[in-house]
Design a protein around this motif. Structure first.
Motif, PDB file in Angstrom:
ATOM      1  N   PHE A  71       0.941  -1.088   0.089  1.00  0.00           N
ATOM      2  CA  PHE A  71       0.079   0.105  -0.079  1.00  0.00           C
ATOM      3  C   PHE A  71       0.989   1.110  -0.023  1.00  0.00           C
ATOM      4  N   GLY A  72       0.557   2.296  -0.992  1.00  0.00           N
ATOM      5  CA  GLY A  72       1.290   3.482  -0.897  1.00  0.00           C
ATOM      6  C   GLY A  72       0.886   4.301   0.362  1.00  0.00           C
ATOM      7  N   GLY A  73       1.944   5.239   1.052  1.00  0.00           N
ATOM      8  CA  GLY A  73       1.761   6.050   1.952  1.00  0.00           C
ATOM      9  C   GLY A  73       0.560   6.794   2.120  1.00  0.00           C
ATOM     10  N   LYS A  74      -0.203   7.344   0.970  1.00  0.00           N
ATOM     11  CA  LYS A  74      -1.309   8.136   0.962  1.00  0.00           C
ATOM     12  C   LYS A  74      -2.323   7.194   1.048  1.00  0.00           C
ATOM     13  N   VAL A  75      -2.174   5.938   0.427  1.00  0.00           N
ATOM     14  CA  VAL A  75      -3.355   5.213   0.948  1.00  0.00           C
ATOM     15  C   VAL A  75      -3.490   4.545   2.280  1.00  0.00           C
ATOM     16  N   LYS A  76      -2.262   4.337   2.980  1.00  0.00           N
ATOM     17  CA  LYS A  76      -2.355   4.031   4.302  1.00  0.00           C
ATOM     18  C   LYS A  76      -3.060   5.050   5.066  1.00  0.00           C
ATOM     19  N   LYS A  77      -2.648   6.091   4.910  1.00  0.00           N
ATOM     20  CA  LYS A  77      -3.372   7.356   5.597  1.00  0.00           C
ATOM     21  C   LYS A  77      -4.925   7.323   5.478  1.00  0.00           C
ATOM     22  N   ILE A  78      -5.266   7.632   4.319  1.00  0.00           N
ATOM     23  CA  ILE A  78      -6.738   7.420   4.096  1.00  0.00           C
ATOM     24  C   ILE A  78      -7.494   6.388   4.712  1.00  0.00           C
ATOM     25  N   LEU A  79      -6.808   5.233   4.783  1.00  0.00           N
ATOM     26  CA  LEU A  79      -7.413   3.824   5.193  1.00  0.00           C
ATOM     27  C   LEU A  79      -7.485   3.913   6.758  1.00  0.00           C
ATOM     28  N   GLU A  80      -6.474   4.538   7.168  1.00  0.00           N
ATOM     29  CA  GLU A  80      -6.189   4.620   8.786  1.00  0.00           C
ATOM     30  C   GLU A  80      -7.564   5.643   9.186  1.00  0.00           C
ATOM     31  N   ASP A  81      -7.429   6.694   8.328  1.00  0.00           N
ATOM     32  CA  ASP A  81      -8.436   8.050   8.770  1.00  0.00           C
ATOM     33  C   ASP A  81      -9.964   7.200   8.458  1.00  0.00           C
ATOM     34  N   LEU A  82     -10.190   6.372   7.816  1.00  0.00           N
ATOM     35  CA  LEU A  82     -11.378   5.539   7.384  1.00  0.00           C
ATOM     36  C   LEU A  82     -11.694   4.459   8.296  1.00  0.00           C
ATOM     37  N   GLU A  83     -10.841   4.212   9.197  1.00  0.00           N
ATOM     38  CA  GLU A  83     -10.878   2.859  10.029  1.00  0.00           C
ATOM     39  C   GLU A  83     -11.077   1.578   9.306  1.00  0.00           C
ATOM     40  N   VAL A  84     -10.386   1.493   8.170  1.00  0.00           N
ATOM     41  CA  VAL A  84     -10.188   0.219   7.405  1.00  0.00           C
ATOM     42  C   VAL A  84      -9.002  -0.504   7.592  1.00  0.00           C
ATOM     43  N   GLN A  85      -8.980  -1.683   8.189  1.00  0.00           N
ATOM     44  CA  GLN A  85      -7.750  -2.206   8.467  1.00  0.00           C
ATOM     45  C   GLN A  85      -7.048  -2.844   7.308  1.00  0.00           C
ATOM     46  N   ILE A  86      -5.514  -2.574   7.184  1.00  0.00           N
ATOM     47  CA  ILE A  86      -4.873  -3.101   6.019  1.00  0.00           C
ATOM     48  C   ILE A  86      -4.001  -4.275   6.596  1.00  0.00           C
ATOM     49  N   ILE A  87      -3.876  -5.288   5.880  1.00  0.00           N
ATOM     50  CA  ILE A  87      -3.095  -6.203   6.158  1.00  0.00           C
ATOM     51  C   ILE A  87      -2.206  -6.677   4.872  1.00  0.00           C
ATOM     52  N   MET A  88      -0.913  -6.338   5.010  1.00  0.00           N
ATOM     53  CA  MET A  88       0.153  -6.587   3.923  1.00  0.00           C
ATOM     54  C   MET A  88       0.387  -8.167   3.787  1.00  0.00           C
ATOM     55  N   PHE A  89       0.405  -8.564   2.686  1.00  0.00           N
ATOM     56  CA  PHE A  89       0.756  -9.980   2.735  1.00  0.00           C
ATOM     57  C   PHE A  89       1.776 -10.003   1.697  1.00  0.00           C
ATOM     58  N   ASN A  90       2.881 -10.514   2.434  1.00  0.00           N
ATOM     59  CA  ASN A  90       4.238 -10.251   1.246  1.00  0.00           C
ATOM     60  C   ASN A  90       4.835 -11.842   1.257  1.00  0.00           C
ATOM     61  N   GLY A  91       4.045 -12.950   1.878  1.00  0.00           N
ATOM     62  CA  GLY A  91       4.692 -14.020   1.852  1.00  0.00           C
ATOM     63  C   GLY A  91       4.755 -15.057   0.647  1.00  0.00           C
ATOM     64  N   PRO A  92       4.959 -15.976   0.465  1.00  0.00           N
ATOM     65  CA  PRO A  92       4.733 -16.878  -0.889  1.00  0.00           C
ATOM     66  C   PRO A  92       3.661 -16.729  -1.564  1.00  0.00           C
ATOM     67  N   GLU A  93       3.650 -16.847  -3.048  1.00  0.00           N
ATOM     68  CA  GLU A  93       2.264 -16.855  -3.692  1.00  0.00           C
ATOM     69  C   GLU A  93       1.329 -17.496  -3.035  1.00  0.00           C
ATOM     70  N   ARG A  94       0.016 -16.827  -2.839  1.00  0.00           N
ATOM     71  CA  ARG A  94      -1.041 -17.483  -2.474  1.00  0.00           C
ATOM     72  C   ARG A  94      -2.183 -17.014  -3.267  1.00  0.00           C
ATOM     73  N   THR A  95      -3.224 -18.064  -3.436  1.00  0.00           N
ATOM     74  CA  THR A  95      -4.439 -17.862  -4.026  1.00  0.00           C
ATOM     75  C   THR A  95      -5.294 -17.281  -3.098  1.00  0.00           C
ATOM     76  N   ILE A  96      -6.518 -16.625  -3.538  1.00  0.00           N
ATOM     77  CA  ILE A  96      -7.622 -15.978  -3.027  1.00  0.00           C
ATOM     78  C   ILE A  96      -7.934 -17.235  -1.920  1.00  0.00           C
ATOM     79  N   GLN A  97      -8.111 -18.226  -2.616  1.00  0.00           N
ATOM     80  CA  GLN A  97      -8.784 -19.442  -1.686  1.00  0.00           C
ATOM     81  C   GLN A  97      -7.779 -19.499  -0.465  1.00  0.00           C
ATOM     82  N   ASP A  98      -6.590 -19.689  -0.366  1.00  0.00           N
ATOM     83  CA  ASP A  98      -5.300 -19.930   0.396  1.00  0.00           C
ATOM     84  C   ASP A  98      -5.784 -18.798   1.547  1.00  0.00           C
ATOM     85  N   ILE A  99      -5.516 -17.638   1.059  1.00  0.00           N
ATOM     86  CA  ILE A  99      -5.851 -16.453   1.962  1.00  0.00           C
ATOM     87  C   ILE A  99      -7.089 -16.447   2.855  1.00  0.00           C
ATOM     88  N   LEU A 100      -8.205 -16.717   2.279  1.00  0.00           N
ATOM     89  CA  LEU A 100      -9.323 -16.870   2.724  1.00  0.00           C
ATOM     90  C   LEU A 100      -9.471 -18.137   3.613  1.00  0.00           C
TER      91      LEU A 100
END
Length: 107
Positions: A71-100
């Motif tokens: 997430f870019g710096g501007k995006v992080k600040k906007i999401l923080e202000d909107l109280e939306v949690q961000i989760i950075m996932f930088n592990g091995p490549e995963r599918t959407i199903q894996d993450i869910l």
């Protein structure tokens, strides 16, 4: 609870897209209904401001968490202000199903 996951495609077998503002799709999963919808990111090709525009787009879908590789710096600040949690996932490549599946595991 609704969670958005940046996705490279329109299937649960698609991989996590590591870009937030310029991801190909958003996988929006509703944990109350166990339904996943894939929505094309209308900001993928915009000249500038893709991150903030994508925040507005995805927040309008009622999500309380967003999962992406970065997430870019501007995006992080906007999401923080909107109280939306961000989760950075930088592990091995995963599918959407894996993450869910990882999110569904109760401690």
């Amino acid at each position: 609870m609704k969670v958005a996951i940046t996705s490279t495609g329109q299937e649960v077998t698609s991989k996590l897209d590591h870009r937030f503002g310029r991801c190909s799709y958003f996988a929006i999963h509703d944990f109350d209904t166990d339904q996943t919808d894939f929505i094309k990111n209308p900001n993928k090709e915009v000249a500038e401001g893709a991150g903030p525009a994508s925040v507005q787009f995805i927040v309008n879908h009622g999500v309380s968490k967003i999962i992406s590789g970065e997430f870019g710096g501007k995006v992080k600040k906007i999401l923080e202000d909107l109280e939306v949690q961000i989760i950075m996932f930088n592990g091995p490549e995963r599918t959407i199903q894996d993450i869910l599946s990882l999110m569904a595991v109760k401690p």
